[in-house]
Write a protein that holds these residues in place. Sequence first.
Motif, PDB file in Angstrom:
ATOM      1  N   GLN A  12       6.714   1.858   4.565  1.00 36.75           N
ATOM      2  CA  GLN A  12       6.177   2.765   5.481  1.00 36.75           C
ATOM      3  C   GLN A  12       6.044   2.026   6.632  1.00 36.75           C
ATOM      4  O   GLN A  12       6.242   2.257   7.879  1.00 36.75           O
ATOM      5  CB  GLN A  12       4.927   3.317   4.961  1.00 36.75           C
ATOM      6  CG  GLN A  12       5.093   4.596   3.929  1.00 36.75           C
ATOM      7  CD  GLN A  12       3.872   5.002   3.379  1.00 36.75           C
ATOM      8  OE1 GLN A  12       3.102   4.209   3.015  1.00 36.75           O
ATOM      9  NE2 GLN A  12       3.748   6.490   3.378  1.00 36.75           N
TER      10      GLN A  12
ATOM     11  N   PRO B 191      13.085   3.554   5.737  1.00 35.31           N
ATOM     12  CA  PRO B 191      12.998   4.476   4.633  1.00 35.31           C
ATOM     13  C   PRO B 191      13.713   4.378   3.663  1.00 35.31           C
ATOM     14  O   PRO B 191      14.809   4.252   3.409  1.00 35.31           O
ATOM     15  CB  PRO B 191      13.335   5.973   5.341  1.00 35.31           C
ATOM     16  CG  PRO B 191      13.081   5.687   6.893  1.00 35.31           C
ATOM     17  CD  PRO B 191      13.246   4.264   6.963  1.00 35.31           C
TER      18      PRO B 191
ATOM     19  N   GLY C 166       2.271  12.145   4.728  1.00 38.00           N
ATOM     20  CA  GLY C 166       2.833  12.072   6.266  1.00 38.00           C
ATOM     21  C   GLY C 166       2.468  13.421   7.071  1.00 38.00           C
ATOM     22  O   GLY C 166       1.968  13.655   8.124  1.00 38.00           O
TER      23      GLY C 166
ATOM     24  N   PHE D   7       0.201   5.868   5.813  1.00 31.62           N
ATOM     25  CA  PHE D   7       0.386   4.666   5.165  1.00 31.62           C
ATOM     26  C   PHE D   7      -1.196   4.397   4.623  1.00 31.62           C
ATOM     27  O   PHE D   7      -1.211   3.603   3.471  1.00 31.62           O
ATOM     28  CB  PHE D   7       0.544   3.629   6.201  1.00 31.62           C
ATOM     29  CG  PHE D   7      -0.443   2.892   7.029  1.00 31.62           C
ATOM     30  CD1 PHE D   7      -1.365   2.009   6.768  1.00 31.62           C
ATOM     31  CD2 PHE D   7      -0.510   3.627   8.249  1.00 31.62           C
ATOM     32  CE1 PHE D   7      -2.200   1.625   7.657  1.00 31.62           C
ATOM     33  CE2 PHE D   7      -1.439   3.291   9.258  1.00 31.62           C
ATOM     34  CZ  PHE D   7      -2.241   2.102   8.722  1.00 31.62           C
TER      35      PHE D   7
ATOM     36  N   SER E  14      -1.044   5.550   1.019  1.00 34.60           N
ATOM     37  CA  SER E  14      -0.278   4.606   0.211  1.00 34.60           C
ATOM     38  C   SER E  14      -1.101   3.345  -0.350  1.00 34.60           C
ATOM     39  O   SER E  14      -1.323   2.872  -1.420  1.00 34.60           O
ATOM     40  CB  SER E  14       1.078   4.127   0.589  1.00 34.60           C
ATOM     41  OG  SER E  14       2.188   5.184   0.900  1.00 34.60           O
TER      42      SER E  14
END
Length: 520
Positions: free
Chosen positions: A139, A144, A313, A321, A324
Amino acid sequence: MTAPERAPAASAPAATGGLSRKGLSAGTVGLLGAVVIGISCIAPAYTLTAALGPTVSEVGFQVPAIILLGFIPMLLVAFGYRELNKHMPDSGTSFTWAARAFGPWIGWMAGWGLVAATILVLSNLAGIAVEFLFLLIDQIAGSPGTIADLAFNPFINVAVCLLFMLAATYVSYRDMQTTQKLQYVLVSFQVLVLIVFSIAAFVHVANGSAFDASPVEVSWFNPLAVTPALAIVAGLSLSIFIFWGWDVTLTMNEETRNPEKTPGRAATVTVITIVTLYLLISVALLAFAGTGTGELGLGNPDIQANVFFYLSGPILGPLAFLVSLAVLTSSASSLQSTFVGPARTLLAMGHYGALPPAFARVSPRFFTPGYATIVSAVVASAFYVVMRFLNENVLWDTITTLGMMICFYYGLTAFACVWYFRRQWFDSARSFFFTLLFPLVGGVILAALFVLTLVESLDPDYGSGTQWFGVGSVFVLGVVIIGLGIVIMIWQAIRRPAFFRGETLSKDAPASMRRGRQTV
């Protein structure tokens, strides 16, 4: 005053079969520290991102109802744990208490259930940490899939996983102050991100920019709206998994200030905090994404394994991010704090002669169960490596097997509370509820879930669909783990008969560990 200066000297098991201290660093963990470590062990960010999607697939919008249903047996069992700890604050917890209530054989198996469950989850936590590390790097780098896919290369995956395990073992081997300081930072960060994530989801719903805005309804909290009935069982099994870990607050009882009261209070506060957080997050994401099978719908099987990653997102935009990072933080911090439970249970088992005396070793520098910590890490690492190369689907089936082991040893401990206090059931209203009714109901629910899961897992299609010998791998794993425990127990009974004769830890002995005394 430093922890080593406060630590009591180790004592040998009492010849009379009473409880005895084990040389751990006494008085180093307060109520807040115990709660933080308890939350860390549960790992809310990791567990919910893995469990929310599958739970939606079973019960739809009734996820909050299922969370509340799963919370009930956990709270009832926590009350039983609190009563046992109040009378017998011993780091062996389930092992010690079941041995006191039912004798050494059942006590040994209760200890085995706790150790086996934590070994299973340690291996999975390390694997999740690896995946989210590469997802986070992906990220941030803006590539991706390119970097994220590296996590699925078995050699890279195993190598990084072992590095995570090594780091967690190092911190766990050190004194409890190191663990507390680390967990204050990691837990605060993940809880803050989850709250911000939930609030942002509600803001999108209010602004009309949600993916599939669904108004919050009272029916979401109604378990009677769940059909068919088997969906409740499946949902409850997942719900039990997301609450597991609060009992780590009890395994630190010999290192906690006011050991008769603080661990029990910490367990109750931890469970209530977690259910509040889970309800907030689940309601927010249901309101934002709905339960449909569209691109971001929680019913979409393509995103159910990791709903936080796919929704971060659309909900947080450029700050995605952080989610995550929160899940990575959650799994990594839980990997470290989860070592607390099995290490101290193994320590107690070695201390009372139920395992080789090497397990009773306490680090002379850090006053932690060093040998037991290292053994836990080695076994968990070996299990992960074997399963990762043998069959990745089987590795994920260990999560369902974990749920069975949780029901197994939590249920045994709840029944141990009921039986141990049988002479006090009707002494007062408080005694009736907290030593009989609450733990009995909690234990029956968990025992029923254990049996139902065991029967259901006979189906080859259960779990990942992997089968051995014509039955589901979840059933095979569960039976093998329990069977292995029985074999090792019999071998220890042959080699170390004193414990199994009740000489080192007697059944139904006077239940009090008084301060200032090494044995009772």
